[in-house]
Design a protein around this motif. Structure first.
Motif, PDB file in Angstrom:
ATOM      1  N   PRO A  35      47.238 -55.289  22.379  1.00 24.76           N
ATOM      2  CA  PRO A  35      48.432 -55.024  23.200  1.00 24.76           C
ATOM      3  C   PRO A  35      48.282 -53.787  24.072  1.00 24.76           C
ATOM      4  O   PRO A  35      48.865 -53.722  25.156  1.00 24.76           O
ATOM      5  CB  PRO A  35      49.551 -54.833  22.169  1.00 24.76           C
ATOM      6  N   VAL A  36      47.494 -52.825  23.625  1.00 24.05           N
ATOM      7  CA  VAL A  36      47.339 -51.602  24.428  1.00 24.05           C
ATOM      8  C   VAL A  36      46.533 -51.888  25.697  1.00 24.05           C
ATOM      9  O   VAL A  36      46.811 -51.344  26.764  1.00 24.05           O
ATOM     10  CB  VAL A  36      46.641 -50.491  23.606  1.00 24.05           C
ATOM     11  N   ILE A  37      45.553 -52.780  25.586  1.00 22.58           N
ATOM     12  CA  ILE A  37      44.704 -53.052  26.759  1.00 22.58           C
ATOM     13  C   ILE A  37      45.356 -54.097  27.669  1.00 22.58           C
ATOM     14  O   ILE A  37      45.762 -53.797  28.787  1.00 22.58           O
ATOM     15  CB  ILE A  37      43.298 -53.518  26.322  1.00 22.58           C
ATOM     16  N   PHE A  38      45.437 -55.312  27.175  1.00 25.43           N
ATOM     17  CA  PHE A  38      45.908 -56.403  28.048  1.00 25.43           C
ATOM     18  C   PHE A  38      47.321 -56.870  27.736  1.00 25.43           C
ATOM     19  O   PHE A  38      47.771 -57.879  28.270  1.00 25.43           O
ATOM     20  CB  PHE A  38      44.946 -57.591  27.972  1.00 25.43           C
ATOM     21  N   GLY A  39      48.012 -56.154  26.839  1.00 27.46           N
ATOM     22  CA  GLY A  39      49.408 -56.501  26.580  1.00 27.46           C
ATOM     23  C   GLY A  39      50.233 -56.323  27.833  1.00 27.46           C
ATOM     24  O   GLY A  39      49.851 -55.584  28.751  1.00 27.46           O
ATOM     25  N   GLU A  40      51.388 -56.983  27.887  1.00 30.92           N
ATOM     26  CA  GLU A  40      52.167 -56.916  29.128  1.00 30.92           C
ATOM     27  C   GLU A  40      52.745 -55.529  29.383  1.00 30.92           C
ATOM     28  O   GLU A  40      53.209 -55.247  30.481  1.00 30.92           O
ATOM     29  CB  GLU A  40      53.271 -57.966  29.128  1.00 30.92           C
ATOM     30  N   LEU A  41      52.708 -54.655  28.357  1.00 29.89           N
ATOM     31  CA  LEU A  41      53.155 -53.274  28.558  1.00 29.89           C
ATOM     32  C   LEU A  41      51.977 -52.310  28.463  1.00 29.89           C
ATOM     33  O   LEU A  41      52.157 -51.104  28.326  1.00 29.89           O
ATOM     34  CB  LEU A  41      54.217 -52.912  27.509  1.00 29.89           C
ATOM     35  N   GLY A  42      50.786 -52.843  28.499  1.00 34.05           N
ATOM     36  CA  GLY A  42      49.585 -52.049  28.245  1.00 34.05           C
ATOM     37  C   GLY A  42      49.015 -51.378  29.478  1.00 34.05           C
ATOM     38  O   GLY A  42      49.591 -51.423  30.575  1.00 34.05           O
ATOM     39  N   ILE A  43      47.843 -50.774  29.295  1.00 31.03           N
ATOM     40  CA  ILE A  43      47.259 -49.946  30.357  1.00 31.03           C
ATOM     41  C   ILE A  43      46.715 -50.761  31.524  1.00 31.03           C
ATOM     42  O   ILE A  43      46.617 -50.251  32.633  1.00 31.03           O
ATOM     43  CB  ILE A  43      46.178 -48.999  29.799  1.00 31.03           C
ATOM     44  N   ALA A  44      46.372 -52.024  31.285  1.00 28.77           N
ATOM     45  CA  ALA A  44      45.920 -52.837  32.422  1.00 28.77           C
ATOM     46  C   ALA A  44      47.072 -53.049  33.399  1.00 28.77           C
ATOM     47  O   ALA A  44      46.863 -53.151  34.610  1.00 28.77           O
ATOM     48  CB  ALA A  44      45.384 -54.189  31.941  1.00 28.77           C
ATOM     49  N   GLU A  45      48.287 -53.090  32.881  1.00 32.46           N
ATOM     50  CA  GLU A  45      49.451 -53.318  33.741  1.00 32.46           C
ATOM     51  C   GLU A  45      49.973 -52.016  34.348  1.00 32.46           C
ATOM     52  O   GLU A  45      50.304 -51.968  35.520  1.00 32.46           O
ATOM     53  CB  GLU A  45      50.575 -53.981  32.935  1.00 32.46           C
ATOM     54  N   TYR A  46      50.087 -50.997  33.523  1.00 34.21           N
ATOM     55  CA  TYR A  46      50.779 -49.778  33.957  1.00 34.21           C
ATOM     56  C   TYR A  46      49.872 -48.552  34.029  1.00 34.21           C
ATOM     57  O   TYR A  46      50.340 -47.471  34.401  1.00 34.21           O
ATOM     58  CB  TYR A  46      51.953 -49.482  33.023  1.00 34.21           C
ATOM     59  N   GLY A  47      48.616 -48.697  33.646  1.00 34.74           N
ATOM     60  CA  GLY A  47      47.754 -47.513  33.574  1.00 34.74           C
ATOM     61  C   GLY A  47      48.192 -46.642  32.406  1.00 34.74           C
ATOM     62  O   GLY A  47      49.087 -47.001  31.632  1.00 34.74           O
ATOM     63  N   THR A  48      47.574 -45.466  32.293  1.00 35.29           N
ATOM     64  CA  THR A  48      47.934 -44.602  31.167  1.00 35.29           C
ATOM     65  C   THR A  48      49.376 -44.090  31.225  1.00 35.29           C
ATOM     66  O   THR A  48      49.916 -43.715  30.166  1.00 35.29           O
ATOM     67  CB  THR A  48      46.959 -43.419  31.056  1.00 35.29           C
ATOM     68  N   PRO A  49      50.058 -44.092  32.380  1.00 34.92           N
ATOM     69  CA  PRO A  49      51.483 -43.727  32.332  1.00 34.92           C
ATOM     70  C   PRO A  49      52.315 -44.667  31.457  1.00 34.92           C
ATOM     71  O   PRO A  49      53.496 -44.400  31.218  1.00 34.92           O
ATOM     72  CB  PRO A  49      51.913 -43.785  33.803  1.00 34.92           C
ATOM     73  N   ALA A  50      51.714 -45.743  30.985  1.00 37.18           N
ATOM     74  CA  ALA A  50      52.392 -46.578  29.978  1.00 37.18           C
ATOM     75  C   ALA A  50      52.755 -45.735  28.759  1.00 37.18           C
ATOM     76  O   ALA A  50      53.624 -46.117  27.970  1.00 37.18           O
ATOM     77  CB  ALA A  50      51.493 -47.741  29.565  1.00 37.18           C
ATOM     78  N   LEU A  51      52.081 -44.591  28.608  1.00 33.41           N
ATOM     79  CA  LEU A  51      52.346 -43.752  27.428  1.00 33.41           C
ATOM     80  C   LEU A  51      53.561 -42.835  27.602  1.00 33.41           C
ATOM     81  O   LEU A  51      54.029 -42.241  26.635  1.00 33.41           O
ATOM     82  CB  LEU A  51      51.115 -42.888  27.121  1.00 33.41           C
ATOM     83  N   VAL A  52      54.069 -42.709  28.819  1.00 36.49           N
ATOM     84  CA  VAL A  52      55.178 -41.771  29.053  1.00 36.49           C
ATOM     85  C   VAL A  52      56.373 -42.110  28.160  1.00 36.49           C
ATOM     86  O   VAL A  52      56.900 -41.259  27.433  1.00 36.49           O
ATOM     87  CB  VAL A  52      55.588 -41.777  30.539  1.00 36.49           C
ATOM     88  N   ASP A  53      56.807 -43.349  28.215  1.00 37.41           N
ATOM     89  CA  ASP A  53      57.983 -43.741  27.418  1.00 37.41           C
ATOM     90  C   ASP A  53      57.709 -43.603  25.924  1.00 37.41           C
ATOM     91  O   ASP A  53      58.581 -43.211  25.152  1.00 37.41           O
ATOM     92  CB  ASP A  53      58.365 -45.195  27.723  1.00 37.41           C
ATOM     93  N   LEU A  54      56.502 -43.942  25.535  1.00 36.55           N
ATOM     94  CA  LEU A  54      56.155 -43.898  24.104  1.00 36.55           C
ATOM     95  C   LEU A  54      56.163 -42.462  23.581  1.00 36.55           C
ATOM     96  O   LEU A  54      56.702 -42.175  22.510  1.00 36.55           O
ATOM     97  CB  LEU A  54      54.774 -44.528  23.902  1.00 36.55           C
ATOM     98  N   MET A  55      55.567 -41.567  24.348  1.00 38.66           N
ATOM     99  CA  MET A  55      55.519 -40.171  23.905  1.00 38.66           C
ATOM    100  C   MET A  55      56.924 -39.555  23.871  1.00 38.66           C
ATOM    101  O   MET A  55      57.225 -38.715  23.028  1.00 38.66           O
ATOM    102  CB  MET A  55      54.609 -39.351  24.831  1.00 38.66           C
ATOM    103  N   ALA A  56      57.769 -39.992  24.806  1.00 36.68           N
ATOM    104  CA  ALA A  56      59.155 -39.513  24.777  1.00 36.68           C
ATOM    105  C   ALA A  56      59.848 -40.043  23.524  1.00 36.68           C
ATOM    106  O   ALA A  56      60.516 -39.294  22.806  1.00 36.68           O
ATOM    107  CB  ALA A  56      59.883 -39.983  26.030  1.00 36.68           C
ATOM    108  N   GLN A  57      59.659 -41.325  23.262  1.00 34.04           N
ATOM    109  CA  GLN A  57      60.301 -41.923  22.089  1.00 34.04           C
ATOM    110  C   GLN A  57      59.800 -41.275  20.800  1.00 34.04           C
ATOM    111  O   GLN A  57      60.562 -41.072  19.852  1.00 34.04           O
ATOM    112  CB  GLN A  57      60.025 -43.433  22.104  1.00 34.04           C
ATOM    113  N   ARG A  58      58.522 -40.918  20.780  1.00 35.28           N
ATOM    114  CA  ARG A  58      57.939 -40.300  19.575  1.00 35.28           C
ATOM    115  C   ARG A  58      58.201 -38.793  19.514  1.00 35.28           C
ATOM    116  O   ARG A  58      57.760 -38.120  18.606  1.00 35.28           O
ATOM    117  CB  ARG A  58      56.421 -40.538  19.526  1.00 35.28           C
ATOM    118  N   ARG A  59      58.875 -38.274  20.549  1.00 35.26           N
ATOM    119  CA  ARG A  59      59.230 -36.849  20.570  1.00 35.26           C
ATOM    120  C   ARG A  59      58.002 -35.949  20.506  1.00 35.26           C
ATOM    121  O   ARG A  59      57.946 -35.017  19.704  1.00 35.26           O
ATOM    122  CB  ARG A  59      60.174 -36.526  19.421  1.00 35.26           C
TER     123      ARG A  59
END
Lengths: 579, 389
Positions: free
Chosen positions: A225-249
């Motif tokens: 899911p991290v690579i080719f998932g629809e919310l993964g880095i192939a779709e959004y690049g590493t900024p896919a992590l912005v929401d996750l890091m916010a959610q994880r505080r």
């Protein structure tokens, strides 16, 4: 020979001589290529000052480069960092590595210092140094444009020319050799750029076996899911992590004073896609294409960059963050260190840089003038000179990236033990502590982390020597890459063998560092993380790190590595026992 | 780490994949820890100390299928090739060591094989599986080898029948004693999901637990979701179905946030199924008999070789559609959504079962029904093999 070319190009900028040599096959087998080969080639010179003309600047590709191995069109650049004083390597993609391998080279080894600015041109079997007076002083885009038609370009911008300690070497495609200031080493040598232009194919020992291994890798990419998932880095690049890091505080905010930035949604993956119509882009032949760019091919920022020019400096405006990224690229500066140094500067003066101030400060840093003269030395030297050393959020003088260690204790330990300073990529525990790959671990526990970090450091040293992209390992493992390597080279490499090679590389780096004075005293996190909590919320408590537990785990790590209690080597003849 | 060893030892017992008295786990941090049966613990420690990994499981499987596969293999074979998609994707192959090949201390031989693979079978010893970074990972790899050898052996039985002395007796014991009836009877489900986040999370956690407790799936094999109020609540990747608390991602249906990057690799399939069918819940697991029977294709003269990913046909098993498709971003997400609405369930070739419903009562019952049908169909075919024409 399969996989490797067996050739190194030695360039002496002082004499202007370039010549090819054979690399002993045993060294290639024992160190693979990329980071491992570069580190091995530093053996006789690791004690030199980073800016000594005889300090080598090494570009090394791996045995998979030039094949269709997924994510393997990469190389490592190795030298000693003027920012950290450690041995330094950086993995970089783009097209340069592939073109360099196409010139029949496993490595380029550059020493000396040119009296006048030059660029190195490698065209097939031919290599020459050419005058670069007209290129000196130019930004990256113009430099690349002026070298158009000569192949793939690696160049320094004004920051590298002027000796900014976190200057990058920028690739023509927008990738960078970043973090440790190797751009300053290159600029210090009077070397403005390198162009490589080769197309020689790489022979594969067992093509059918290679295809099967490649299919296995691709299947695992599709299952990740991290690579080719629809919310993964192939779709959004590493900024896919912005929401996750916010959610994880655990998104570093205001120079790591807090770990949550309410406006981070302004620069999330979906926000960037919407605002800039982001397109897929990436390294040569890579199936993931995690880089994102505008329709006009302007590279868009990575996760680390949006967080550090965003939350870390209290900035929520996406366009200004993108401008800062583009400016750093153009001037040839590392975005993480630049933004983190500005953040330390902001906390020191009691006001983080306003949006409109940022471009001017970045120019001042690159040209080493006004406030930029001191800021160009990085946050540690800046904070020390302002008598506020506690404001530098660094390990071994390398500015920490965008994963707050209070939210991931493996990351805390890995920052401390990293051979190149505060880097997330040496052990990359975010993979399991946050992204649950290959399996999840408890991010708020130190239990088992010493062993996990040690293993991951070994694995990643091997990965950086293949050279493959670490993102590939969100799906695949050394099992599949070992199979690819065996099929390409005809030499059998399983995961355990590769980890042994990785361990050798890691310990060699550590040995170099220890010989240069590094020890337990340098394997430390900034004090803030032990005394100030992060931003708790959403049912997640982010307390300060327990210092006693951290130090206990660090000692465990030393024991596992076979080091002394102060993190040094008991055996002074360690290097002599290595191939 | 000791608590992890105890936890996964207990899991190997409760999921009935290992003989309780023949389990050992080794783990190393700065010191090597071993626990379990003395001889196996010593072996586990000796193997792990030769590996750059954190944990190792050595256990004798509760069923002798892995050893039967070795016994049935020809003399020149040295590994088992899994046929099911999940283990094929992650294990590639499973090496084995025959009893007569073993040295007095076989730890070096086993460590050498584990230097390239996640799990091996050692005749007379059992399954040995390594966890690179956690004890849980060693347990998962053990489970995968157990699952894979179960599926492969039963597949081979259908194709070739019993061939070894004592094989039929052991199999009868498995059939009559080890296998338990599957049912949803006595389970409590919410008839209507309230739309409140906590209610949804609690129901997902409960149903996940049911799937494991009832023996429908193994704990790591599957995923589960609910759609409510513009959000898909879905279990995270690498989440254990019986331990889903804190492991469920809320994913906005409009992809306005990427927090779901840690969601199951089947998120896309779940989303498409919701869009296509309007269902409220989805359950996905890998019940073994459904996996086995999905790979039994009687089409003659077919030229497709990689059936598990390339077969374009929709077959049926007891009325349930069977389609091909790789996991994750492979073809599964394309092929399941168009067919699942008609019957409420679908089987993916060599992989597992998807079921849907308005609530989990329907979805759970549908999965039980599919597996029960496949189980009875398997035994019918075993008892009454089709004559060779």
């Amino acid at each position: 020979m399969y996989g490797w070319t067996g050739k190194i190009l030695r360039v002496d900028l002082t004499t202007g001589q370039c010549h090819r040599e054979q690399i002993p096959v045993d060294l290639l087998h024992a160190y693979l290529g990329g980071r491992g080969l570069g580190v091995r080639l530093m053996r006789d010179r690791f004690r030199l000052d980073p800016m000594d003309p005889e300090m080598p600047l090494i570009f090394a590709v791996g045995p998979l480069c030039g094949t269709s191995s997924p994510t393997a069109a990469r190389m490592a650049c190795v030298s000693r960092s003027p920012l950290t004083g450690t041995i330094y390597d950086c993995s970089a993609g783009g097209r340069f590595a592939w073109r360099m391998k196409g010139c029949g080279l496993d490595a380029i080894f550059i020493t000396g210092k040119s009296k006048e600015p030059v660029y190195l041109s490698v065209y097939g079997d031919l290599a020459s140094l050419c005058p670069a007076g007209e290129l000196w002083g130019k930004g990256i885009k113009e430099t690349v444009l002026l070298l158009q038609g000569k192949g793939s370009v690696a160049a320094v911008g004004p920051a590298g020319e002027n000796g900014v300690l976190f200057a990058n070497i920028m690739m023509g495609e927008g990738n960078s050799i970043g973090r440790g200031g190797l751009g300053a080493v290159m600029g210090g040598k009077g070397l403005k750029a390198i162009t490589v232009n080769g197309t020689a194919p790489v022979a594969i020992s067992a093509p059918e076996r290679f295809n099967e291994a490649r299919n296995d890798v691709m299947r695992l990419f599709r299952a990740s899911p991290v690579i080719f998932g629809e919310l993964g880095i192939a779709e959004y690049g590493t900024p896919a992590l912005v929401d996750l890091m916010a959610q994880r505080r655990m998104a570093p905010t205001n120079n790591f004073q807090s770990t949550y930035f309410a406006d981070s949604g302004n620069y999330s993956g979906p926000a960037i896609r919407k605002e800039f119509h982001a397109k897929k882009d990436g390294c040569y032949g890579c199936p993931i294409q995690c880089k994102k760019s505008t329709p006009d091919h302007e590279p868009l920022p990575e996760y680390e960059t949006v967080n550090h020019f965003g939350a870390l400096n209290g900035i929520s405006d996406l366009h200004s963050i993108v401008r800062a990224n583009s400016l750093c690229n153009e001037l040839g500066m590392d975005t993480i260190s630049a933004a983190a140094t500005l953040s330390a500067f902001g906390e020191e003066r009691g006001r983080f840089p306003a949006v409109e101030e940022v471009p001017g400060l970045l120019y001042d840093i690159a040209f080493r003038r006004a406030e930029g003269l001191l800021l160009s030395l990085g946050s540690r030297k800046f904070a020390e000179q302002r008598h506020r050393p506690e404001l530098s959020m660094t390990v071994k003088s390398l500015e920490l990236p965008a994963y707050d260690p209070r939210g991931a204790y493996g990351m805390a330990l890995a920052y401390a033990t990293s051979n190149r300073g505060g880097c997330h990529l040496r052990a990359y525990p975010i993979s399991h502590e946050i992204l649950r790959k290959p399996v999840p671990t408890d991010r708020f526990s130190f239990s088992g982390k010493a062993r996990i970090i040690k293993i991951a450091e070994d694995v990643n040293a091997a990965v950086d020597s293949l050279v493959a992209c670490k993102f590939a390992f969100f799906g695949a493992t050394l099992e599949e890459y070992g199979e690819l390597l065996s099929a390409v080279t005809g030499v059998e490499y399983g995961p355990e063998v590769l980890k042994t090679i990785g361990e050798r590389i890691y310990l060699t780096e550590r040995f170099y560092n220890c010989e240069n004075g590094f020890s337990l005293a340098d394997d430390q996190l900034p004090g803030r993380f032990f005394t100030e909590p992060g931003t708790s919320g959403d049912g997640i408590d982010v307390p300060p790190i327990d210092r006693e537990r951290f130090e206990e785990e660090l000692q465990k790590y030393y024991r596992i590595r076979g080091l002394n209690e102060d993190g040094t080597f008991a055996d002074p003849s360690f290097l002599e026992r290595q191939p | 780490m000791k608590d992890q060893i105890a936890k996964y030892t207990s899991k190997l017992v409760s999921d009935r994949s290992a003989m309780p008295e023949r389990i050992a786990i080794a783990a190393q941090d700065d010191v090597l820890l071993t626990a379990g049966a003395d001889d196996l613990a010593a072996l586990a420690g000796a193997i792990l100390s030769k590996l750059n990994s954190l944990a190792l499981v050595v256990a004798r499987p509760s069923l002798p299928f892995a050893e039967f596969l070795i016994g049935r293999a020809s003399a020149d074979e040295s590994c088992i090739l899994p046929q099911d998609t999940e283990t094929r994707t992650f294990l590639h192959d499973i090496p084995f060591l025959r009893r007569e090949e073993l040295a007095a201390d076989p730890s070096a031989q086993i460590a050498r094989l584990l230097g390239s693979r996640k799990g091996v079978i050692v005749e007379g010893v059992g399954i040995v599986a390594v966890g690179a970074i956690t004890v849980e990972q060693a347990y998962i790899n053990y489970s995968s080898v157990f699952h894979s050898t179960f599926v492969k052996y039963l597949q081979d039985l259908l194709a070739e029948g019993f061939r070894l002395p004592g094989e039929q007796e052991s199999f009868d014991s498995f059939r009559n004693e080890w296998l338990r009836p599957l049912s949803a009877e006595g389970l409590e489900f919410r008839e209507e999901l309230s739309g409140h986040r906590d209610d949804i999370l609690n129901e997902i956690e409960r149903v996940g637990r049911y799937t494991v407790e009832r023996g429908l799936v193994d704990s790591f094999f599957g995923n589960i979701s609910v759609q409510a109020g513009g959000v898909i609540y879905i279990s995270q990747t690498a989440a254990s179905l019986d331990e889903l608390a804190g492991c469920i991602d809320p994913v906005p249906t409009g992809n306005t946030s990427t927090t779901g990057i840690t969601a199951s690799s089947e998120l896309l399939a779940h989303r498409k199924i919701f869009e296509e069918t309007g269902a409220t819940v989805i359950l996905h697991g890998h019940p073994k008999f459904a996996v086995i029977m999905s790979m039994l294709c009687e089409t003659s003269g077919c030229t497709i070789t990689d059936c598990w990913k390339d077969c374009p046909h929709v077959r049926t098993l007891g009325g349930t559609p069977v389609v091909a498709g790789e996991i994750g971003a492979g073809g599964l997400a394309k092929r399941v959504p168009p067919v699942i609405g008609r019957t409420g369930s679908a089987i993916v070739y060599g992989h597992g079962v998807f079921t849907i419903g308005e609530g989990f009562r329907d979805a759970f019952a549908a999965m039980v029904d599919v597996e029960n049908f496949c189980r009875s169909e398997f035994f019918r075919r075993l008892d009454f093999p089709a004559p060779i024409s």
